[in-house]
Structures are given as C-alpha cells and as structure tokens.
Motif scaffolding. Structure first.
Motif, PDB file in Angstrom:
ATOM      1  N   LEU A  43       0.818  -0.983  -0.141  1.00 14.97           N
ATOM      2  CA  LEU A  43       0.148  -0.071   0.090  1.00 14.97           C
ATOM      3  C   LEU A  43       0.719   1.219   0.041  1.00 14.97           C
ATOM      4  O   LEU A  43       1.935   1.441   0.735  1.00 14.97           O
ATOM      5  N   LEU A  90      -7.902   1.905  -1.202  1.00 13.49           N
ATOM      6  CA  LEU A  90      -8.326   1.787   0.286  1.00 13.49           C
ATOM      7  C   LEU A  90      -8.332   2.815   1.047  1.00 13.49           C
ATOM      8  O   LEU A  90      -7.487   3.640   1.234  1.00 13.49           O
ATOM      9  N   THR A 100      -3.706   2.330  15.512  1.00  9.41           N
ATOM     10  CA  THR A 100      -3.935   1.296  14.564  1.00  9.41           C
ATOM     11  C   THR A 100      -4.957   1.798  13.432  1.00  9.41           C
ATOM     12  O   THR A 100      -6.149   2.264  13.944  1.00  9.41           O
ATOM     13  N   GLN A 101      -4.659   1.290  12.399  1.00  8.92           N
ATOM     14  CA  GLN A 101      -5.429   1.632  11.139  1.00  8.92           C
ATOM     15  C   GLN A 101      -6.585   0.455  10.949  1.00  8.92           C
ATOM     16  O   GLN A 101      -6.007  -0.711  10.767  1.00  8.92           O
ATOM     17  N   TYR A 102      -7.680   0.715  10.393  1.00  7.49           N
ATOM     18  CA  TYR A 102      -8.530  -0.167  10.059  1.00  7.49           C
ATOM     19  C   TYR A 102      -9.049   0.097   8.738  1.00  7.49           C
ATOM     20  O   TYR A 102      -9.477   1.471   8.495  1.00  7.49           O
ATOM     21  N   PHE A 103      -9.310  -0.811   7.784  1.00  3.46           N
ATOM     22  CA  PHE A 103      -9.606  -0.597   6.525  1.00  3.46           C
ATOM     23  C   PHE A 103     -11.267  -0.620   6.113  1.00  3.46           C
ATOM     24  O   PHE A 103     -11.996  -1.795   6.526  1.00  3.46           O
ATOM     25  N   GLY A 104     -11.512   0.121   5.033  1.00  4.80           N
ATOM     26  CA  GLY A 104     -12.782  -0.127   4.583  1.00  4.80           C
ATOM     27  C   GLY A 104     -12.802  -1.238   3.232  1.00  4.80           C
ATOM     28  O   GLY A 104     -11.500  -1.632   3.099  1.00  4.80           O
TER      29      GLY A 104
ATOM     30  N   PHE B  34       2.909  -3.799  12.687  1.00  6.45           N
ATOM     31  CA  PHE B  34       1.445  -4.418  12.503  1.00  6.45           C
ATOM     32  C   PHE B  34       1.530  -5.383  11.590  1.00  6.45           C
ATOM     33  O   PHE B  34       2.342  -5.522  10.589  1.00  6.45           O
ATOM     34  N   TYR B  36      -1.049  -7.474   8.901  1.00  5.30           N
ATOM     35  CA  TYR B  36      -2.624  -7.504   8.329  1.00  5.30           C
ATOM     36  C   TYR B  36      -2.598  -8.803   7.182  1.00  5.30           C
ATOM     37  O   TYR B  36      -1.534  -8.844   6.557  1.00  5.30           O
ATOM     38  N   GLN B  38      -4.586 -10.166   3.871  1.00  7.82           N
ATOM     39  CA  GLN B  38      -5.484  -9.617   3.020  1.00  7.82           C
ATOM     40  C   GLN B  38      -5.734 -10.762   1.890  1.00  7.82           C
ATOM     41  O   GLN B  38      -5.027 -11.504   1.162  1.00  7.82           O
ATOM     42  N   PRO B  44      -7.512  -5.170   3.329  1.00  8.47           N
ATOM     43  CA  PRO B  44      -6.464  -6.070   4.571  1.00  8.47           C
ATOM     44  C   PRO B  44      -7.273  -5.914   5.955  1.00  8.47           C
ATOM     45  O   PRO B  44      -8.214  -4.970   6.063  1.00  8.47           O
ATOM     46  N   LEU B  46      -6.679  -6.370  10.179  1.00  7.60           N
ATOM     47  CA  LEU B  46      -5.729  -6.606  11.251  1.00  7.60           C
ATOM     48  C   LEU B  46      -5.581  -7.784  11.982  1.00  7.60           C
ATOM     49  O   LEU B  46      -6.562  -8.121  12.118  1.00  7.60           O
ATOM     50  N   PHE B  49      -0.627  -6.695  16.501  1.00  9.29           N
ATOM     51  CA  PHE B  49       0.319  -5.556  16.218  1.00  9.29           C
ATOM     52  C   PHE B  49       1.424  -5.883  17.583  1.00  9.29           C
ATOM     53  O   PHE B  49       0.909  -6.639  18.665  1.00  9.29           O
ATOM     54  N   LEU B  88       0.596  -8.585   5.096  1.00  5.84           N
ATOM     55  CA  LEU B  88       1.236  -7.524   5.014  1.00  5.84           C
ATOM     56  C   LEU B  88       1.869  -6.984   6.169  1.00  5.84           C
ATOM     57  O   LEU B  88       1.048  -6.948   7.438  1.00  5.84           O
TER      58      LEU B  88
END
Lengths: 112, 111
Positions: A43, A90, A100-104, B34, B36, B38, B44, B46, B49, B88
């Motif tokens: 990404l 994304l 912490t990142q969360y994705f659509g 982290f 992830y 996918q 992705p 999680l 972490f 990832l």
C-alpha cells in the motif's frame, strides 16, 4: 453496526475525467487515510487527515485531491492529471493519529 | 526512503504445519509493527500488532519482534487452508504517525 464504507465497489473512468471515491466511517475516528494498491504491491499513502478540516499529502499525492469537511467523511478525487489511475483504492481510519488503522472494503478503479 | 521488505512468496506449507512469515525494516526509530491479512480482492484486516521486543501470542498467531536486528515475524501454528492469503507487514515511522507497508507475502496452505 460500526465500520468504514467505501463506494462504489467498482468505478470506471474515461480519459480526462475526474472521479470521486467515497469513504465514510461511523467509528468516531479522528484520523483517516487513503492508500493505493497496485497488483502484487504493498500500500502507498496518497493523503491523510489527522482531524476534520485538515489534511496532508502522502507519498503519491500528485493527481489526487481530498477534502475533510466532516469527521466521518474523507472523499478522494482522482483527477485527469493522474495518468495511471487503475488501482485498488483503500480508505482507512484510526481513533487517533498514529493509532492502529482499520480499512474499508476498497474501490477498484478502472480506466475505459 | 523508509523501507519494509517482505519475501513475495508464495510460501507453501501443508495443512497443520507452522507458517513463518518474515519482515525487515530500515527505520531504527520504528516503534509499532502490524500484521495485516489480505484475501484476494479484499481489503487488509488487522491480525495483530506488537510494540515490544519478544513474542506476542494471540490464538494460533505469534508475532516476534527483534528491534536490534530490525525484523518482525509472524508465526501461524496449525495452518489451515483458510489462512491462504497475502500477509502485509506495516511499520510506523520514527515519529510514530505514518505507516509504511511491505509488499506482502503470499501464503498457500495445502490440504
């Protein structure tokens, strides 16, 4: 039901056309992000926003624009200046900057 | 340019085996790491972490961090075909406010 939504799932762009990708979250997250993913690649960050009415360029911002007028919304416009827009886009959010990142679910953009 | 490197794979393991996924990073100041997962065509999600050196376990998953050697790994015990995906690795920058993603490792678990 909390989460991040992106629309549309698929988007087709004609040459010279601007298109806008939607990203909405109801998680009450302050920070939001846009990434681009090319086939077989990781990404890459396009734009990010730490808080409403503020946003910053990421690594590959050229040819893209964003706005953050509302906390829950962070739309991305792919302009005609982006010569190679075909990719998986994304959107992500985090409760705070650096968290912490969360994705659509993503939007796949294709060029006609 | 901060880098995060992963072997693209595919890494093929038999069902029930331990899958070991590795990631190296260049920024010595990185503090947060982290993993992830996918699935093909999906976004992705999680897995876990880790912030501190050592191991962190969550169910069948164990993250291992070695800051001195600048690598982080993910172990998946009792691998299942449903674990087949691209994994990832993401590492924050020195300021702790941006993530750099590796290119991902494709894992294939064969029944």
């Amino acid at each position: 039901d909390g989460g991040i939504t992106q629309s549309p799932k698929y988007l087709f762009r004609k040459e010279g056309q601007n298109v806008t990708l939607s990203c909405e979250q109801n998680l009450n997250h302050d920070a939001m992000y846009w990434y681009r993913q090319d086939p077989g690649q990781g990404l890459r960050l396009i734009y990010y926003s730490q808080i409403v009415n503020d946003f910053q360029k990421g690594d590959i911002a050229e040819g893209y624009s964003v706005s953050r007028e509302k906390k829950e919304s962070f739309p991305l416009t792919v302009t005609s200046a982006q010569k190679n827009p075909t990719a998986f886009y994304l959107c992500a959010s985090s409760i705070g900057w650096g968290e912490t990142q969360y994705f659509g679910p993503g939007t796949r953009l294709l060029v006609l | 340019q901060k880098e995060v490197e992963q072997n693209s794979g595919p890494l093929s393991v038999p069902e029930g085996a331990i899958a070991s996924l590795n990631c190296t990073y260049s920024d010595r100041g990185s503090q947060s790491f982290f993993w992830y997962r996918q699935y093909s065509g999906k976004s992705p999600e999680l897995i876990m972490f880790i912030y501190s050196n050592g191991d962190k376990e969550d169910g069948r998953f164990t993250a291992q961090l070695n800051k001195a050697s600048q690598y982080v790994s993910l172990l998946i015990r009792d691998s299942q075909p449903s674990d087949s995906a691209t994994y990832l690795c993401a590492v924050d920058n020195n300021a702790g406010n941006m993530l750099t993603f590796g290119g991902g490792t494709r894992l294939m678990v064969k029944p």
